[in-house]
Design a protein around this motif. Structure first.
Motif, PDB file in Angstrom:
ATOM      1  N   ASP A  40      10.742   3.981  -1.582  1.00  0.00           N
ATOM      2  CA  ASP A  40      10.296   2.672  -2.055  1.00  0.00           C
ATOM      3  C   ASP A  40       9.023   2.906  -2.862  1.00  0.00           C
ATOM      4  O   ASP A  40       8.039   3.420  -2.323  1.00  0.00           O
ATOM      5  CB  ASP A  40      10.027   1.726  -0.893  1.00  0.00           C
ATOM      6  N   PRO A  41       9.062   2.624  -4.179  1.00  0.00           N
ATOM      7  CA  PRO A  41      10.144   1.959  -4.917  1.00  0.00           C
ATOM      8  C   PRO A  41      11.330   2.887  -5.181  1.00  0.00           C
ATOM      9  O   PRO A  41      11.311   4.045  -4.799  1.00  0.00           O
ATOM     10  CB  PRO A  41       9.451   1.561  -6.233  1.00  0.00           C
ATOM     11  N   GLU A  42      12.346   2.322  -5.866  1.00  0.00           N
ATOM     12  CA  GLU A  42      13.556   3.073  -6.158  1.00  0.00           C
ATOM     13  C   GLU A  42      13.231   4.345  -6.933  1.00  0.00           C
ATOM     14  O   GLU A  42      12.357   4.360  -7.798  1.00  0.00           O
ATOM     15  CB  GLU A  42      14.524   2.207  -6.977  1.00  0.00           C
ATOM     16  N   SER A  43      13.979   5.416  -6.628  1.00  0.00           N
ATOM     17  CA  SER A  43      13.769   6.704  -7.286  1.00  0.00           C
ATOM     18  C   SER A  43      14.720   6.881  -8.462  1.00  0.00           C
ATOM     19  O   SER A  43      15.819   6.310  -8.490  1.00  0.00           O
ATOM     20  CB  SER A  43      13.974   7.851  -6.290  1.00  0.00           C
ATOM     21  N   VAL A  67       0.845  -1.198   0.000  1.00  0.00           N
ATOM     22  CA  VAL A  67       0.000   0.000   0.000  1.00  0.00           C
ATOM     23  C   VAL A  67       0.877   1.243   0.000  1.00  0.00           C
ATOM     24  O   VAL A  67       2.011   1.227   0.484  1.00  0.00           O
ATOM     25  CB  VAL A  67      -0.917   0.026   1.235  1.00  0.00           C
ATOM     26  N   PRO A  68       0.355   2.346  -0.534  1.00  0.00           N
ATOM     27  CA  PRO A  68       1.081   3.613  -0.449  1.00  0.00           C
ATOM     28  C   PRO A  68       1.085   4.135   0.979  1.00  0.00           C
ATOM     29  O   PRO A  68       0.186   3.842   1.783  1.00  0.00           O
ATOM     30  CB  PRO A  68       0.286   4.541  -1.379  1.00  0.00           C
ATOM     31  N   GLU A  69       2.077   4.919   1.289  1.00  0.00           N
ATOM     32  CA  GLU A  69       2.193   5.535   2.603  1.00  0.00           C
ATOM     33  C   GLU A  69       0.951   6.390   2.872  1.00  0.00           C
ATOM     34  O   GLU A  69       0.450   7.092   1.994  1.00  0.00           O
ATOM     35  CB  GLU A  69       3.456   6.394   2.655  1.00  0.00           C
ATOM     36  N   GLY A  70       0.447   6.296   4.102  1.00  0.00           N
ATOM     37  CA  GLY A  70      -0.734   7.059   4.475  1.00  0.00           C
ATOM     38  C   GLY A  70      -2.037   6.297   4.347  1.00  0.00           C
ATOM     39  O   GLY A  70      -3.082   6.788   4.765  1.00  0.00           O
ATOM     40  N   THR A  71      -1.974   5.109   3.735  1.00  0.00           N
ATOM     41  CA  THR A  71      -3.190   4.314   3.559  1.00  0.00           C
ATOM     42  C   THR A  71      -3.573   3.643   4.880  1.00  0.00           C
ATOM     43  O   THR A  71      -2.716   3.158   5.626  1.00  0.00           O
ATOM     44  CB  THR A  71      -2.966   3.237   2.490  1.00  0.00           C
ATOM     45  N   ALA A  72      -4.844   3.621   5.156  1.00  0.00           N
ATOM     46  CA  ALA A  72      -5.327   2.905   6.345  1.00  0.00           C
ATOM     47  C   ALA A  72      -5.277   1.404   6.065  1.00  0.00           C
ATOM     48  O   ALA A  72      -5.835   0.928   5.079  1.00  0.00           O
ATOM     49  CB  ALA A  72      -6.750   3.340   6.678  1.00  0.00           C
ATOM     50  N   VAL A 126       5.203  -0.872   2.478  1.00  0.00           N
ATOM     51  CA  VAL A 126       4.651   0.478   2.422  1.00  0.00           C
ATOM     52  C   VAL A 126       5.421   1.271   1.372  1.00  0.00           C
ATOM     53  O   VAL A 126       6.632   1.474   1.500  1.00  0.00           O
ATOM     54  CB  VAL A 126       4.734   1.178   3.793  1.00  0.00           C
ATOM     55  N   LEU A 127       4.735   1.683   0.336  1.00  0.00           N
ATOM     56  CA  LEU A 127       5.351   2.483  -0.721  1.00  0.00           C
ATOM     57  C   LEU A 127       5.322   3.953  -0.319  1.00  0.00           C
ATOM     58  O   LEU A 127       4.283   4.470   0.114  1.00  0.00           O
ATOM     59  CB  LEU A 127       4.598   2.287  -2.038  1.00  0.00           C
ATOM     60  N   TYR A 128       6.470   4.610  -0.452  1.00  0.00           N
ATOM     61  CA  TYR A 128       6.510   6.011  -0.035  1.00  0.00           C
ATOM     62  C   TYR A 128       7.387   6.826  -0.979  1.00  0.00           C
ATOM     63  O   TYR A 128       8.304   6.295  -1.610  1.00  0.00           O
ATOM     64  CB  TYR A 128       7.012   6.137   1.404  1.00  0.00           C
ATOM     65  N   PRO A 129       7.073   8.103  -1.108  1.00  0.00           N
ATOM     66  CA  PRO A 129       7.851   8.962  -2.010  1.00  0.00           C
ATOM     67  C   PRO A 129       9.238   9.218  -1.449  1.00  0.00           C
ATOM     68  O   PRO A 129       9.509   8.958  -0.267  1.00  0.00           O
ATOM     69  CB  PRO A 129       7.022  10.246  -2.071  1.00  0.00           C
ATOM     70  N   PRO A 130      10.152   9.716  -2.263  1.00  0.00           N
ATOM     71  CA  PRO A 130      11.499   9.990  -1.775  1.00  0.00           C
ATOM     72  C   PRO A 130      11.507  11.012  -0.656  1.00  0.00           C
ATOM     73  O   PRO A 130      10.776  12.008  -0.706  1.00  0.00           O
ATOM     74  CB  PRO A 130      12.233  10.506  -3.020  1.00  0.00           C
ATOM     75  N   ARG A 131      12.314  10.727   0.363  1.00  0.00           N
ATOM     76  CA  ARG A 131      12.520  11.706   1.425  1.00  0.00           C
ATOM     77  C   ARG A 131      13.447  12.811   0.907  1.00  0.00           C
ATOM     78  O   ARG A 131      13.917  12.770  -0.219  1.00  0.00           O
ATOM     79  CB  ARG A 131      13.134  11.034   2.660  1.00  0.00           C
ATOM     80  N   GLN A 132      13.730  13.782   1.745  1.00  0.00           N
ATOM     81  CA  GLN A 132      14.645  14.849   1.345  1.00  0.00           C
ATOM     82  C   GLN A 132      15.998  14.256   0.945  1.00  0.00           C
ATOM     83  O   GLN A 132      16.641  13.569   1.735  1.00  0.00           O
ATOM     84  CB  GLN A 132      14.854  15.824   2.499  1.00  0.00           C
ATOM     85  N   ALA A 137      14.680  13.826  -7.058  1.00  0.00           N
ATOM     86  CA  ALA A 137      14.379  12.401  -6.905  1.00  0.00           C
ATOM     87  C   ALA A 137      12.885  12.200  -7.099  1.00  0.00           C
ATOM     88  O   ALA A 137      12.077  12.960  -6.554  1.00  0.00           O
ATOM     89  CB  ALA A 137      14.814  11.904  -5.523  1.00  0.00           C
ATOM     90  N   GLY A 138      12.534  11.177  -7.874  1.00  0.00           N
ATOM     91  CA  GLY A 138      11.119  10.918  -8.106  1.00  0.00           C
ATOM     92  C   GLY A 138      10.833   9.447  -8.334  1.00  0.00           C
ATOM     93  O   GLY A 138      11.642   8.737  -8.931  1.00  0.00           O
ATOM     94  N   ASN A 139       9.706   8.991  -7.826  1.00  0.00           N
ATOM     95  CA  ASN A 139       9.220   7.646  -8.113  1.00  0.00           C
ATOM     96  C   ASN A 139       7.712   7.715  -8.291  1.00  0.00           C
ATOM     97  O   ASN A 139       7.134   8.815  -8.397  1.00  0.00           O
ATOM     98  CB  ASN A 139       9.634   6.650  -7.023  1.00  0.00           C
ATOM     99  N   SER A 140       7.050   6.571  -8.341  1.00  0.00           N
ATOM    100  CA  SER A 140       5.611   6.549  -8.592  1.00  0.00           C
ATOM    101  C   SER A 140       4.804   7.191  -7.472  1.00  0.00           C
ATOM    102  O   SER A 140       3.628   7.510  -7.658  1.00  0.00           O
ATOM    103  CB  SER A 140       5.150   5.097  -8.794  1.00  0.00           C
ATOM    104  N   GLN A 141       5.430   7.420  -6.310  1.00  0.00           N
ATOM    105  CA  GLN A 141       4.717   7.943  -5.157  1.00  0.00           C
ATOM    106  C   GLN A 141       4.877   9.449  -4.987  1.00  0.00           C
ATOM    107  O   GLN A 141       4.140  10.070  -4.221  1.00  0.00           O
ATOM    108  CB  GLN A 141       5.190   7.231  -3.880  1.00  0.00           C
ATOM    109  N   GLY A 142       5.876  10.037  -5.657  1.00  0.00           N
ATOM    110  CA  GLY A 142       6.088  11.472  -5.492  1.00  0.00           C
ATOM    111  C   GLY A 142       7.502  11.878  -5.838  1.00  0.00           C
ATOM    112  O   GLY A 142       8.247  11.129  -6.489  1.00  0.00           O
ATOM    113  N   SER A 143       7.897  13.068  -5.393  1.00  0.00           N
ATOM    114  CA  SER A 143       9.220  13.589  -5.722  1.00  0.00           C
ATOM    115  C   SER A 143       9.720  14.493  -4.606  1.00  0.00           C
ATOM    116  O   SER A 143       8.948  14.948  -3.751  1.00  0.00           O
ATOM    117  CB  SER A 143       9.188  14.355  -7.046  1.00  0.00           C
TER     118      SER A 143
END
Length: 533
Positions: free
Chosen positions: A462-465, A381-386, A432-438, A518-524
């Motif tokens: 996660d996934p790789e950026s 699941v993406p980060e933030g999902t219940a 848990v899929l999450y966008p790249p951190r800083q 940095a970017g992946n399917s979850q954000g940038s």
């Protein structure tokens, strides 16, 4: 004096040069002689000729000339006291190309993948001039020009190169020079996907490692985290375990710099294990319905499963008997369902046949009190999902069941279950899929051995950026999907969630603000750094 000779001499052949004057003075101190020859390989002879109408004096020089005598000047001189007169002769010695050398540019520093290398064939002397050139790599012809250019160097370009220069008399061959491509690469033996318990070796190699002129240092990383450093180019797993799986990279360093290998994924597959108790076989469970008995069994990796009992059989294909029965294959599991009311689930046999990694089978009584862990809405699941984790404990236990939760093998919530009726579910991964951190962006300027600038960007995601390094509107490098750097001074190293850019011979124009995106399917995300030369 007058000099007579052939227009050209040939190396290794004896030639005679004649010097003469058209008079003879027998009772005077007139001297006729040669100057500038090598007495070790030469002979000088003289004679007089005199008759009533004419007289002459002659001195002959007989010698074997070498290519080093080409363009050499000889003098025939006549002297009478302090008075002198001479005639100059310039030797023209025919010879094959001599002192043939292959030169390499750049002559120092590491040669990386993508760099440009120039090989030049130089000849010290050739008469007649060189007509043709040939280049060879490890004995195989690769070019016919005096200058051989290797643009966008590859690992395969590593090797020993020599050139041949040819004229009408023969060929001159240069000593070989080695083009050392300093490029790290990881290989896995016996494979990058191995069965648990297999002896596995990861090797980090640069071309020509065994013949490298200096000692190399290897730094190993797993999932971008430092593992070990030293002179060993291998990472050994005597019996690889599931916990050894991950992305491995290595950095090779010598006195001229370093190079980091592209990360390799090591996958570890687990063989089937037979049941170790009289409980339900591993990864199997039974669940009765209120109206009638119903069993469901799960096996990992989409393996073929056979079910057999005292009243009916189940195989890969559905078997009709009563209402319905059969199994179905999912991406990761096989499920068997029993819907016949008359099936006795407490006396049911289960056979498990595994894949190529192993096999195991057992006939056990399915305990209807087995526990199962369910994840909703999904195990990924993406980060933030219940997310709801449900522990299903069914059976004929008396009273309200007690539950204990574990995360990564450690107790996550206090609880107690009576040992006589306890059961433990299989561990279920939650991703848990999450966008790249800083991004972590840093710069470094090394002054020893010339200015070397290093800008490195790494990130957690996660996934790789996909990482992209920019300076203004210009893309300097990225981990995937962008053109190769056109500046030969720029060397790029890519690994899992990491990008390193090395700038050789830094100049003032390289200064400025660099941005890592940095970017992946979850954000940038992005970060900047000021690079000062």
């Amino acid at each position: 004096p007058s000099v007579t000779s052939s227009e050209e001499q040939t190396e290794g052949q004896r030639s005679t040069l004649e010097c003469s004057i058209p008079y003879v003075c027998p009772w005077s101190d007139i001297v006729l002689h040669w100057e500038g020859y090598d007495p070790r390989v030469s002979e000088v002879s003289g004679r007089f000729q005199l008759d009533t109408s004419w007289g002459s004096q002659q001195v002959n020089l007989t010698s074997t000339f070498s290519w080093k005598d080409h363009s050499k000047k000889l003098l025939c001189e006549v002297s009478h006291g302090s008075r002198k007169a001479s005639t100059e002769l310039v030797l023209r010695v025919r010879h094959t190309p001599k002192d043939t050398q292959a030169s390499l540019s750049p002559s120092s520093g590491n040669i990386g993948v993508g760099d440009t290398v120039t090989l030049s064939c130089e000849v010290g002397s050739s008469h007649p001039p060189v007509a043709r050139y040939h280049w060879y790599k490890d004995g195989v012809a690769v070019g016919t020009e005096r200058v051989l250019s290797l643009r966008g160097v590859r690992r395969e370009d590593h090797g020993r190169y020599h050139c041949e220069a040819q004229n009408a008399l023969g060929t001159g061959v240069s000593p070989a020079v080695t083009v050392r491509v300093f490029s790290a690469e990881i290989s896995a033996s016996p494979a990058a996907e191995v069965r648990e318990g297999t002896a596995t070796t990861l090797s980090c190699d640069v071309p020509g490692r065994e013949g490298h002129p200096e000692e190399l240092t290897y730094t190993w990383y797993k999932n971008s985290a430092w593992l070990k450093e030293g002179p060993a180019h291998t990472l050994l797993f005597p019996a690889v375990a599931a916990g050894d799986a991950g992305y491995y990279s290595c950095q090779v360093t010598n006195s001229q710099g370093s190079d980091t290998a592209q990360a390799i994924s090591l996958s570890v597959t687990s063989p089937c294990q037979p049941p170790q108790s009289m409980k339900s076989p591993k990864k199997f469970m039974a669940e009765p319905l209120p109206e009638h008995p119903k069993g469901r069994w799960e096996g990992g990796s989409g393996l073929p499963v056979e079910f057999s009992g005292n009243t009916t059989n189940f195989g890969r294909e559905p078997v009709s008997h009563g209402e319905s029965s059969g199994i179905r294959r999912g991406q990761e599991v096989l499920q068997g369902k029993i819907t016949q009311p008359w099936v006795d689930c407490d006396n049911f046999g289960v056979n498990l046949t595994c894949n190529v990694h192993g096999n195991a089978s057992a006939t056990k009584v399915l305990m209807t009190r087995a526990a199962e862990l369910l994840i909703q809405p999904s195990a990924e699941v993406p980060e933030g999902t219940a997310v709801t984790l449900t522990c299903v404990g069914t059976g004929d236990t008396v009273g309200e069941p007690l539950y204990t939760w574990y995360r990564n093998g450690r107790r996550a919530q206090e609880g107690r279950i009576p040992a006589s009726v306890s059961d433990t579910s299989e561990a279920v991964p939650l991703r848990v899929l999450y966008p790249p951190r800083q991004p972590a962006l840093s710069s470094f300027l090394q002054s020893q051995g010339g200015h070397l600038g290093i800008i490195q960007c790494s990130v957690e995601s996660d996934p790789e950026s996909n990482l992209t390094l920019r300076r203004g509107d210009n893309v300097i490098a990225c981990t995937r999907g962008c053109p190769q750097a056109t500046d030969s001074r720029v060397h790029v190293t890519r690994s899992y969630n990491s990008l390193k850019v090395e700038i050789r011979d830094v100049v003032v124009e390289d200064e400025g603000t660099y941005m890592c995106q940095a970017g992946n399917s979850q954000g940038s995300a992005s970060a900047t750094v000021d690079f000062q030369a």
